[in-house]
Scaffold this motif. Structure first.
Motif, PDB file in Angstrom:
ATOM      1  N   LEU A  73      -9.502  -0.036  -9.805  1.00 38.35           N
ATOM      2  CA  LEU A  73      -8.060   0.167  -9.814  1.00 38.35           C
ATOM      3  C   LEU A  73      -7.791   1.642 -10.049  1.00 38.35           C
ATOM      4  O   LEU A  73      -8.636   2.369 -10.586  1.00 38.35           O
ATOM      5  N   ASP A 120       6.508  -4.122 -10.001  1.00 36.96           N
ATOM      6  CA  ASP A 120       5.540  -4.608 -10.984  1.00 36.96           C
ATOM      7  C   ASP A 120       4.353  -3.673 -11.192  1.00 36.96           C
ATOM      8  O   ASP A 120       3.701  -3.726 -12.233  1.00 36.96           O
ATOM      9  N   ARG A 121       4.054  -2.812 -10.255  1.00 40.81           N
ATOM     10  CA  ARG A 121       2.933  -1.875 -10.423  1.00 40.81           C
ATOM     11  C   ARG A 121       3.290  -0.710 -11.350  1.00 40.81           C
ATOM     12  O   ARG A 121       2.416   0.014 -11.792  1.00 40.81           O
ATOM     13  N   ASP A 140      -2.322   2.774  -1.856  1.00 38.06           N
ATOM     14  CA  ASP A 140      -1.338   1.837  -2.402  1.00 38.06           C
ATOM     15  C   ASP A 140      -0.315   2.577  -3.257  1.00 38.06           C
ATOM     16  O   ASP A 140       0.884   2.318  -3.193  1.00 38.06           O
ATOM     17  N   TYR A 141      -0.785   3.541  -4.059  1.00 30.36           N
ATOM     18  CA  TYR A 141       0.115   4.347  -4.880  1.00 30.36           C
ATOM     19  C   TYR A 141       1.097   5.113  -3.987  1.00 30.36           C
ATOM     20  O   TYR A 141       2.295   5.144  -4.260  1.00 30.36           O
ATOM     21  N   VAL A 184       1.514   3.900 -13.661  1.00 33.61           N
ATOM     22  CA  VAL A 184       1.415   3.069 -12.472  1.00 33.61           C
ATOM     23  C   VAL A 184      -0.029   2.595 -12.321  1.00 33.61           C
ATOM     24  O   VAL A 184      -0.953   3.391 -12.469  1.00 33.61           O
ATOM     25  N   ILE A 185      -0.199   1.312 -12.016  1.00 36.01           N
ATOM     26  CA  ILE A 185      -1.531   0.784 -11.747  1.00 36.01           C
ATOM     27  C   ILE A 185      -1.519   0.199 -10.344  1.00 36.01           C
ATOM     28  O   ILE A 185      -0.715  -0.691 -10.033  1.00 36.01           O
ATOM     29  N   THR A 186      -2.404   0.723  -9.482  1.00 33.46           N
ATOM     30  CA  THR A 186      -2.489   0.268  -8.094  1.00 33.46           C
ATOM     31  C   THR A 186      -3.955   0.065  -7.716  1.00 33.46           C
ATOM     32  O   THR A 186      -4.864   0.443  -8.453  1.00 33.46           O
ATOM     33  N   ARG A 187      -4.164  -0.525  -6.564  1.00 28.52           N
ATOM     34  CA  ARG A 187      -5.531  -0.733  -6.063  1.00 28.52           C
ATOM     35  C   ARG A 187      -6.221   0.599  -5.769  1.00 28.52           C
ATOM     36  O   ARG A 187      -7.385   0.773  -6.064  1.00 28.52           O
ATOM     37  N   LEU A 199       3.841   2.999  -2.736  1.00 30.47           N
ATOM     38  CA  LEU A 199       4.815   2.749  -3.800  1.00 30.47           C
ATOM     39  C   LEU A 199       5.788   3.926  -3.909  1.00 30.47           C
ATOM     40  O   LEU A 199       7.004   3.735  -3.951  1.00 30.47           O
ATOM     41  N   VAL A 210       3.936  -0.149 -14.777  1.00 31.37           N
ATOM     42  CA  VAL A 210       3.738  -0.978 -15.963  1.00 31.37           C
ATOM     43  C   VAL A 210       4.365  -0.386 -17.218  1.00 31.37           C
ATOM     44  O   VAL A 210       4.554  -1.091 -18.206  1.00 31.37           O
TER      45      VAL A 210
END
Length: 174
Positions: A80, A108-109, A133-134, A126-129, A137, A111
């Motif tokens: 992640l 939801d990403r 993905d970030y 922010v937590i992303t794959r 967002l 946090v």
């Protein structure tokens, strides 16, 4: 500079509830371990179960214990990416802050979001794959036109420290 109201549960006002060393120990244990059997908690704070349960109930009723949860290992989900983001808004009217906060509340990403003073308005976690993905967002946030003037991204390369709040130190500050 802007001012934000506290959100969430009721604030604990100084003098609302007096905490002693056993209360602080109960809070520290629960913060690190979540719900543990009452008998185990009582033993660890050197109380019998009934007085321990009464203290626990008092801490819950006073709003000091807001909820119980589990600490989830992010590593268990595979790789992640954690990114801290500084956000500066274009305008600083109350409705601008409200619009931005409502928009990020739906993502939801994101946090964590902290309104801060100084040269920026918000700090996000922010937590992303992955970074792709970030970026999607961020592109979506910019496309939503929620007032972002500029943003700065800081990719976490390694976690160094992540611990619960130091309950005893915070209690002494009051």
């Amino acid at each position: 500079m802007h001012r934000h109201r506290a959100k969430g549960g009721g604030a604990i006002r100084q003098g609302q509830i007096k905490l002693d060393d056993r209360d602080l120990k109960i809070l520290s244990i629960l913060q690190r371990e979540g719900r543990i059997p009452k008998a185990t908690l009582a033993e660890r704070v050197n109380l019998t179960p009934t007085p321990c349960w009464e203290r626990l109930k008092r801490l819950e009723d006073a709003g000091i214990i807001e909820s119980y949860g589990a600490r989830i290992s992010l590593r268990a989900f595979g790789p992640l990416t954690v990114v801290f983001v500084q956000i500066e808004l274009e305008s600083h009217q109350a409705e601008d802050f409200a619009r931005f906060e409502a928009a990020i509340g739906e993502i939801d990403r994101i946090v964590e979001c902290w309104a801060v003073g100084g040269g920026i308005d918000y700090l996000l976690k922010v937590i992303t794959r992955d970074l792709e993905d970030y970026q999607r967002l961020i592109d979506g946030l910019l496309a939503a036109r929620v007032g972002v003037r500029r943003y700065y991204s800081y990719v976490v390369t390694a976690p160094v420290k992540d611990t619960p709040w130091p309950v005893a130190v915070i209690a002494d500050a009051g």
